[in-house]
Design an enzyme around this catalytic site. Structure first.
Site, PDB file in Angstrom:
ATOM      1  N   GLU A 184      -6.317  -7.967  -0.110  1.00 36.97           N
ATOM      2  CA  GLU A 184      -6.969  -7.599   1.146  1.00 36.97           C
ATOM      3  C   GLU A 184      -8.409  -7.202   0.871  1.00 36.97           C
ATOM      4  OE1 GLU A 184      -5.196  -4.758   3.744  1.00 36.97           O
ATOM      5  OE2 GLU A 184      -3.138  -5.475   3.399  1.00 36.97           O
ATOM      6  N   GLU A 218       0.778  -1.243   0.000  1.00 37.06           N
ATOM      7  CA  GLU A 218       0.000   0.000   0.000  1.00 37.06           C
ATOM      8  C   GLU A 218       0.813   1.298   0.000  1.00 37.06           C
ATOM      9  OE1 GLU A 218      -2.822  -0.353   3.212  1.00 37.06           O
ATOM     10  OE2 GLU A 218      -4.100  -1.702   2.062  1.00 37.06           O
TER      11      GLU A 218
END
Length: 445
Positions: free
Chosen positions: A335, A233
């Site tokens: 995710e 991320e």
């Protein structure tokens, strides 16, 4: 979370390769997968291929602390019942506040107990085939001023890989935290910092990353470790994307393919960029191969998302899968969660509150009340409609992400949360068992 390591026994391929015996030659045809066709195949040593996508879980909050996953580690710092003043907001400040030796003692106890061999056996028995294991750069190297406990996590990672192998699970190793932080999230190790592209920080991150690539791309691990995520991320809207690509992602790829001549799979998080952003980067047309794009999907981190009706949430989740199908690279939803609220304590960070009940505030931003967060972690007080909607949402996401390479749910277990805990959701019959069981079929058709 919004929050990103050959070939001997059982390896994952993402193409219709026939006669795909494990081989040791280092070329594109011996890669664990390429992505010309929308199929995923496990190819066993006995040459029997079984179509199977990634069905994984994240081992969040273990080798990288997250306050909402293990709040007990952070509650020990509480000085009053009225606010979170004095409670560390991340692992950096956890270690800084305790000092090295005491932090090491507490972390070692946590690492030794939060995940054990029986967890891996259970994960496999529930039909999952992969675990994604987040780890920070500080497990392998640190800066001179870092308070982090270092050089201890690797033992637990290696033991986890052994357990995964024993129970037939595959592993993704995920570099979850960069020096200086790549996103300012607490799960990067250092909250509210965005400095990883500064020279010293980038150097430390690359040192950790090249070590991970060197060790876990050797034949000793390639039967089990089927992907290495270069960085979890990175916050694309804030950081310099060209520097990210040219100073970290491309050098890491070149190091893996050309320096150590490995066909390990590389995983690149989408950096919160739109679909197809990565189509022209490290792709098959440029003779650069074995790259997965990792998309993370949540619908609870803004006021707009939290106010969506259930049918709108389902529609958006299904569209995620459809949009990913036409990308150049193969992709996996690395995710996502069952969460329909942000009510879990400290989900947004220590001291920040929840948008859902209007208690969230940060800097000059505030939230407004949508509904109560009371009894969020008491399943006995969940209305039946909420249980049904949560199951419906999970099933829609699973179906959506089956359109591409599969999925890895965040996360397998927590201390107290329900919405973020796959183990509890299975016990409550909210997460499907077997995985392909559907109470709400065909939501994405």
């Amino acid at each position: 979370m919004v929050s990103f390591r050959g070939l001997t026994t059982l390896t994952l391929l993402f193409t219709k390769l026939v006669n795909c015996n494990p081989v040791s030659t280092k070329n594109r045809d011996s890669i664990q997968f390429i992505y010309k066709e929308k199929d995923s195949i496990y190819s066993a040593i006995n040459n029997q291929a079984i179509n199977e996508k990634i069905h994984g879980v994240n081992l969040g909050g273990w080798l990288v602390l997250e306050p909402y996953i293990t709040p007990s580690l952070f509650e020990t710092f509480r000085t009053n019942p009225y606010n979170d003043d004095g409670i560390p907001v991340d692992e950096y400040h956890f270690c800084e506040k305790l000092g090295y030796e005491k932090a090491k003692e507490r972390l070692y106890s946590h690492w030794s107990t939060f995940y054990k061999e029986e967890d891996f056996a259970k994960i496999a028995s529930q039909g999952f085939n992969l675990v994604r294991i987040p780890i920070g750069y500080w497990a392998f190297t640190t800066l001179s001023h870092d308070p982090y406990v270092t050089a201890e996590q690797e033992y637990f990672l290696d033991r986890a890989i052994d357990w995964a192998r024993k129970y037939g699970l595959k592993v993704w190793i995920d570099l979850h935290g960069a020096a200086g932080s790549q996103n300012g999230f607490d799960n990067s190790g250092l909250r509210d910092s965005y400095k990883f592209l500064e020279d010293e920080n980038l150097s430390a991150t690359m040192k950790a990353l090249t070590y991970i690539l060197s060790k876990y791309s050797t034949d000793v691990y390639l039967d089990t470790v089927i992907g290495i995520e270069l960085l979890n991320e990175p916050l694309g809207p804030v950081i310099d994307m060209e520097r990210l690509k040219n100073l970290l992602l491309k050098p890491a790829y070149d190091y893996l393919r050309n320096k150590i001549n490995s066909n390990q799979i590389i995983v690149i998080h989408d950096a919160f960029q739109p679909y197809h952003y990565w189509d022209g980067f490290l792709n098959d047309e440029k003779n650069e191969y074995g790259v997965i794009i990792d998309h993370h999907h949540y619908q609870v981190f803004s006021q707009v998302e939290l106010t969506r009706k259930m049918n709108e949430r389902i529609k958006i989740a299904c569209q995620w899968g459809k949009d990913a199908v036409s990308e150049k690279h193969w992709s996996v939803a690395g995710e996502f969660s069952a969460a329909l609220t942000d009510c879990t304590k400290w989900l947004n960070g220590v001291g920040l509150g929840a948008r859902y009940d209007g208690s969230w505030t940060k800097d000059n931003e505030k939230s407004h009340y949508i509904n109560t967060c009371a009894n969020n972690e008491n399943i006995a007080l969940w209305p039946e409609e909420r249980k049904q909607n949560t199951r419906k949402f999970i099933e829609a996401q699973l179906d959506a992400f089956e359109m591409t390479g599969g999925w890895i749910m965040w996360c397998y277990k927590t201390e107290n949360s329900i919405e973020w805990d796959v183990e509890k959701l299975i016990q409550l019959n909210i997460f499907p068992q077997p995985i392909n069981d559907r109470k709400y079929p065909n939501q994405c058709h």
